[in-house]
Design a protein around this motif. Structure first.
Motif, PDB file in Angstrom:
ATOM      1  N   ILE A 193      26.776  82.312 -24.970  1.00  0.00           N
ATOM      2  CA  ILE A 193      26.949  83.665 -24.444  1.00  0.00           C
ATOM      3  C   ILE A 193      28.328  84.186 -24.830  1.00  0.00           C
ATOM      4  O   ILE A 193      29.351  83.598 -24.478  1.00  0.00           O
ATOM      5  CB  ILE A 193      26.786  83.705 -22.913  1.00  0.00           C
ATOM      6  N   ILE A 253      23.952  86.872 -26.900  1.00  0.00           N
ATOM      7  CA  ILE A 253      23.262  86.042 -25.905  1.00  0.00           C
ATOM      8  C   ILE A 253      22.233  85.155 -26.588  1.00  0.00           C
ATOM      9  O   ILE A 253      21.335  85.634 -27.279  1.00  0.00           O
ATOM     10  CB  ILE A 253      22.588  86.912 -24.832  1.00  0.00           C
ATOM     11  N   VAL A 266      20.278  81.670 -25.159  1.00  0.00           N
ATOM     12  CA  VAL A 266      20.203  80.721 -24.053  1.00  0.00           C
ATOM     13  C   VAL A 266      18.918  79.911 -24.119  1.00  0.00           C
ATOM     14  O   VAL A 266      17.945  80.296 -24.772  1.00  0.00           O
ATOM     15  CB  VAL A 266      20.286  81.453 -22.691  1.00  0.00           C
ATOM     16  N   VAL A 296      28.507  90.713 -17.663  1.00  0.00           N
ATOM     17  CA  VAL A 296      28.164  89.289 -17.664  1.00  0.00           C
ATOM     18  C   VAL A 296      29.173  88.619 -16.735  1.00  0.00           C
ATOM     19  O   VAL A 296      30.379  88.676 -16.963  1.00  0.00           O
ATOM     20  CB  VAL A 296      28.243  88.659 -19.064  1.00  0.00           C
ATOM     21  N   ILE A 353      23.772  87.378 -16.327  1.00  0.00           N
ATOM     22  CA  ILE A 353      23.666  88.493 -17.265  1.00  0.00           C
ATOM     23  C   ILE A 353      23.048  89.660 -16.519  1.00  0.00           C
ATOM     24  O   ILE A 353      21.973  89.531 -15.921  1.00  0.00           O
ATOM     25  CB  ILE A 353      22.785  88.117 -18.468  1.00  0.00           C
ATOM     26  N   GLU A 370      26.141  77.900 -18.174  1.00  0.00           N
ATOM     27  CA  GLU A 370      26.788  78.788 -19.144  1.00  0.00           C
ATOM     28  C   GLU A 370      28.002  79.516 -18.585  1.00  0.00           C
ATOM     29  O   GLU A 370      28.479  80.481 -19.174  1.00  0.00           O
ATOM     30  CB  GLU A 370      25.764  79.806 -19.675  1.00  0.00           C
TER      31      GLU A 370
END
Length: 291
Positions: A3, A84, A86, A119, A128, A153
């Protein structure tokens, strides 16, 4: 790192075309339990009030349909935003708000414009924040604000973000109802566009830390709004102005949700718990604003 908060926030808004018709709405309504028997409606499949959710000639649109219109593109757009990247096994839905600008049409074509306004760094996780604004040729239809919780994260040095909680009223609820989540509920709900295997694949669920697949948070979200519309608003979906919640815990298919409602002028506050696990929290900080 997966991120890049600065990149995600500074990226230009992204536009996506959405389209839906009565079949999408009927499928969504069935996915959140429309037509299923409840304590109040033991013969719900043919109940005239339920047919407004399931029969094309009588159809109206529950505002939470906004979260899946066009196949759930709002959430997908957030996970594919610049900066982003993930792992789906680390993703949970943190919170959701739908603000309705007009009654949702049964059939529609619209443009969704998505951005990432924030974020947040929760140290052990990142949150997010995704905003999706949807409009058709006649103007704005709805705005969705989505919080996506990504475990593992955090720690990148960003702002922690808001953490205020909404206290429940210091009195008994005005209404309480229960909704059974069928064993196949997640399998049906995911046909509206959220294909995350967390909700269907036992092996994937174990990788994510769960004994078995869990229900979509947005399914609980829809079940709850329908209960409020049916019991507080007389079945009138057009009265809903906005609906917000924080996802406070998981639901397993086969469990029963206990939905408590506190009514005020133009506002209903809601608490949702799982009866099978000693009223473990499911939805918190939940409010339906209505006319």
């Amino acid at each position: 790192m997966p991120i890049d908060a600065a990149k995600a926030i500074s990226a230009a808004p992204r536009s996506t075309e959405l389209a839906w018709d009565h079949k999408d709405i009927q499928l969504y309504h069935l996915g959140i339990g429309a037509g299923a028997a409840t304590p109040e409606k033991p013969h719900a499949a043919t109940d005239p009030d339920e047919l407004r959710y399931t029969l094309e000639s009588a159809l109206h649109v529950l505002p939470s349909f906004a979260t899946v219109a066009g196949g759930g593109m709002a959430l997908a757009g957030g996970l594919s935003a610049p900066g982003i990247e993930v792992d789906l096994a680390a993703v949970l839905h943190g919170g959701q708000t739908v603000t309705v600008h007009r009654t949702l049409p049964v059939r529609g074509r619209a443009t969704q414009t998505s951005s990432v306004p924030a974020v947040y760094d929760k140290q052990k996780a990142a949150v997010i924040v995704l905003r999706s604004e949807v409009a058709d040729d006649d103007g704005p239809l709805w705005t969705c604000d989505t919080q996506i919780f990504v475990r593992g994260e955090g720690g990148f040095g960003g702002e922690r973000g808001p953490s205020a909680r909404l206290e429940l009223p210091d009195r008994a609820p005005d209404r309480t109802t229960e909704r059974l989540i069928r064993e196949d509920q997640a399998l049906l709900y995911r046909l509206s566009g959220d294909w995350n295997p967390l909700h269907a694949d036992p092996e994937f669920a174990k990788l994510a830390g769960f004994d078995r697949p869990i229900l979509h948070g947005l399914c609980s979200y829809g079940v709850t709004l329908k209960a409020v519309v049916d019991t507080v608003l007389g079945g009138d979906v057009a009265r809903v102005r906005s609906y917000t919640t924080r996802f406070a815990g998981v639901v397993f298919p086969g469990e029963t949700l206990r939905i408590r409602m506190w009514e005020d002028e133009g506002r209903t506050q809601v608490s949702v718990t799982a009866t099978d696990r000693d009223d473990a929290p499911v939805l918190a900080d939940t409010v339906v604003e209505h006319g």
